[in-house]
Scaffold this motif. Sequence first.
Motif, PDB file in Angstrom:
ATOM      1  N   ILE A 183       0.597  -1.059   0.249  1.00 51.86           N
ATOM      2  CA  ILE A 183       0.118   0.075   0.300  1.00 51.86           C
ATOM      3  C   ILE A 183       0.812   1.906   0.130  1.00 51.86           C
ATOM      4  O   ILE A 183       0.749   1.989  -0.886  1.00 51.86           O
ATOM      5  CB  ILE A 183      -1.247  -0.117   1.771  1.00 51.86           C
ATOM      6  CG1 ILE A 183      -1.872  -0.827   1.010  1.00 51.86           C
ATOM      7  CG2 ILE A 183      -1.523   1.199   1.096  1.00 51.86           C
ATOM      8  CD1 ILE A 183      -2.683  -1.609   2.604  1.00 51.86           C
ATOM      9  N   LYS A 223     -10.656   7.782  -0.477  1.00 50.18           N
ATOM     10  CA  LYS A 223     -10.296   5.961   0.695  1.00 50.18           C
ATOM     11  C   LYS A 223      -9.806   6.678   2.010  1.00 50.18           C
ATOM     12  O   LYS A 223      -8.275   7.491   1.595  1.00 50.18           O
ATOM     13  CB  LYS A 223      -9.885   5.141  -0.106  1.00 50.18           C
ATOM     14  CG  LYS A 223      -9.907   3.905   0.768  1.00 50.18           C
ATOM     15  CD  LYS A 223      -9.218   2.545  -0.108  1.00 50.18           C
ATOM     16  CE  LYS A 223      -9.421   2.077  -0.900  1.00 50.18           C
ATOM     17  NZ  LYS A 223      -9.236   0.783  -1.322  1.00 50.18           N
ATOM     18  N   ARG A 225      -7.136   5.366   4.458  1.00 53.14           N
ATOM     19  CA  ARG A 225      -6.118   3.965   4.602  1.00 53.14           C
ATOM     20  C   ARG A 225      -5.080   4.735   5.785  1.00 53.14           C
ATOM     21  O   ARG A 225      -5.362   5.548   5.862  1.00 53.14           O
ATOM     22  CB  ARG A 225      -5.497   3.765   3.309  1.00 53.14           C
ATOM     23  CG  ARG A 225      -6.168   3.824   2.219  1.00 53.14           C
ATOM     24  CD  ARG A 225      -5.585   3.166   1.408  1.00 53.14           C
ATOM     25  NE  ARG A 225      -5.825   1.401   1.876  1.00 53.14           N
ATOM     26  CZ  ARG A 225      -5.534  -0.116   0.847  1.00 53.14           C
ATOM     27  NH1 ARG A 225      -5.273   0.217  -0.070  1.00 53.14           N
ATOM     28  NH2 ARG A 225      -6.192  -0.811   1.542  1.00 53.14           N
TER      29      ARG A 225
END
Length: 302
Positions: A183, A223, A225
Amino acid sequence: MDSIDRIRAFNRSYLRKMGLLSRNYLGTEMTVTEARVLFELAHDDELAARAIAHRLDLDEGYLSRVLSRFEAKGWILRRLDPEDGRARVLSLTDAGRAAFAPLEAASRADIAERLEGRPAAAIERATEAMDQIDAALDPAASGELILRDLCVGDMGWLIQQHAELYARDEGFDDSFEPLVAEILAAYARTRDRQTERAFIACRGKVRLGSIFCVQSGEAGVAKLRLFLLVPEARGLGLGRRLLQACLGFAREAGYVRMRLWTHESHEAACALYAKHGFVLTRSEPVHSFGVDLVEQTWEIVL
């Protein structure tokens, strides 16, 4: 050796190495405690004795004897507190400042001598470790808390913290660590600075948490995260501050919704999401990272 024994061993070693066990501090007639009292008076004019006792965790009777010795030497003055006529404040005289100046210089020279010849990298590691000790033992009093962008070294720290904390608290296996690494690597390679942002929470050089706003792949949807708080930073309102910063950035970037993925077991985080307007849209039992979990998706309209 448990944590208590390790801390006690460190204290014994540190006191000896820094010369703090000597009756006469830095060759003066003062003890370490007397030098610390003088330091407080030199760096903060018009202090009440009670304030000094509180700062240094000293018995007020013992402090009174120290101050009496200073007064006999002509180092301090006592006068009525202009804001409270019942109290007295202390300040250093010119003689007191003259007594403190060589002590300050000697202290700096002593530390410089102890560091002489040691690699700069080793000194930097030592000072960072000192910051970390301060943050771990008293995170609320370790300097100003800031939120900054991703810097060199943050990715390695984030990978380690996620892997270790989730293994300890959730029982995750070693498949979680490479996921976090992937990620972060993708973020570093393809980040769009107009629509994506990392927030790293720090006190000084000590990292305490993180949150990321990234593209979801769906138009207009961000998003959330890598929302993380180290244990010693929890309960300070930092999670709320990180979440609000992330939401604020998403709105300014033009997103209309934000989505996040989490687990039911993260009760504090889920309560924080709900409080800020997120709505639970999916909840599903799964087996991930070697454990049984209830995976959740939350969304908010921005």
